[in-house]
Design an enzyme around this catalytic site. Structure first.
Site: not given
Length: 396
Positions: A239, A266, A329, A332, A356, A366
């Site tokens: 980011r 984040k 940005h 990404r 993420h 998992y």
């Protein structure tokens, strides 16, 4: 002799204070300026005291008498009405929306939330204070909150209005948890605000066009550190804020790893980025320019502060790319699209490198694997791939 409405209404100021008695200690003070004020004279704990009850005609004679009776009931219970009023005032201030919101912000700080998050929350709450700040939180209803939200919405800030509703709701839930509110009125406002049209940040995903962008960055005639930042954005796709505020102490050159601390992430947990050979070469060049300080990209105005959040996008505009074509940005989205399309890497490895977090709770349980070895290989492959399309302008 007791007062009457007519007598109160016809009371005329004199050269000095005039006191008209209604009996039982209730008096109407007529000031030389013309103002008429209700006062209650009483004794408590052997001392003569005075309680202000408001001004006439705003407070009528009947209302003043009721306030007088309320005060006398407190006296019969051994309570000083003046002291009771002070306690009520303090209590209402303590339970005001603003005071509880400030407590909530302080709680976020103690939990270690990022400075950027705290600043955003405080910025949003400033929109609510004019309407709700002074009110006791128990007295605030959905209509009052909607008025605060509308004041933001009418400016065209639809997303800010929606975030403000969420932030106000967080304050109310904190108040409920601390026994100072019973309900969260914001729940009744779902669907009341204009839904903003979400436009994804511009990103180049065509390999040939991406090669052109990389060549434009390489020949950028602006500040060399800015060019280095854009090259690292393409190679590492963090980011923008994570890169702008990067510090040299976060880089382990022996292990070829950049560890971004949780305070800047984040998702509030540290994130490791494998450094390709190309990224290490750029960092070596950059260290010659800014290595004496703490920051990789210090501002030209102050070495203790990073470059602004607009620096990278402004550089792209100077290269001729509009905001609808390329953004900092957007690197990404570029990496996510092309890494997934090539079919060489597990989607979870790509997502993990993007930092993420899986939204589905079961899947997240998992999906805790770091995929580190695969990510190390992937990041070197990505750097080689960018180098190839930059040189050739075709997909490798």
């Amino acid at each position: 002799m007791a007062l009457s409405d007519v007598k109160c209404r016809n009371a005329r100021p004199a050269s000095k204070l005039l006191k008209l008695s209604d009996g039982g200690g209730l008096q109407l003070w007529v000031q030389p300026t013309g103002s008429r004020l209700w006062r209650l004279a009483y004794r408590f704990d052997g001392k003569q005291k005075l309680l202000a009850l408001g001004s006439y005609p705003l407070i009528s004679l009947a209302e003043a008498r009721k306030a007088c009776d309320d005060a006398k009931r407190l006296l019969l219970s051994g309570i000083d009405p003046a002291q009771e009023r002070k306690l009520r005032k303090v209590g209402s201030t303590k339970d005001s929306f603003r005071s509880i919101a400030e407590e909530y912000v302080d709680k976020l700080k103690k939990e270690g939330r990022a400075d950027r998050t705290i600043t955003k929350v405080k910025w949003l709450l400033d929109f609510a204070y004019p309407t709700c700040g002074h009110k006791c939180i128990r007295d605030i209803d959905a209509a009052t909150i909607l008025a605060a939200l509308r004041s933001v919405e009418v400016r065209g800030r639809y997303e800010s209005a929606r975030r403000l509703r969420s932030t106000i709701g967080s304050v109310f839930r904190y108040a409920i948890a601390t026994a100072r509110a019973d309900t969260d009125p914001t729940s009744a406002l779902r669907g009341a605000l204009i839904r903003p049209i979400v436009t994804p940040r511009a990103a180049i995903t065509d390999p040939k066009a991406l090669g052109g962008l990389l060549r434009a960055i390489e020949t950028f005639d602006g500040q060399p550190p800015t060019r280095a930042a854009l090259r690292l954005m393409a190679l590492l796709f963090p980011r923008p804020g994570e890169l702008r505020a990067a510090e040299w102490g976060e880089f382990d050159f022996e292990s070829s790893v950049w560890t971004i601390p949780e305070a800047r992430m984040k998702m509030r947990r540290p994130h490791r980025v494998p450094l390709s050979t190309q990224a290490l070469n750029i960092l070596a060049e950059l260290k010659k320019m800014s290595g004496a300080g703490t920051l990789l990209f210090p501002s030209v105005r102050s070495p203790s502060r990073p470059i602004s959040d607009n620096t990278l996008n402004a550089a792209l505009r100077r290269m001729g790319y509009s905001k609808n074509e390329a953004t900092a940005h957007g690197f990404r989205a570029t990496a996510s699209t092309l890494l997934n399309e090539c079919g060489k890497w597990h989607p979870d490895a790509v997502e993990r490198q993007l930092a993420h977090i899986e939204k589905n709770d079961v899947r997240r349980a998992y999906a805790r694997a770091e995929h580190w070895e695969e990510r190390v290989k992937m990041m070197q492959w990505w750097a080689d791939y960018l180098e190839k399309i930059e040189n050739a302008g075709t997909r490798g």
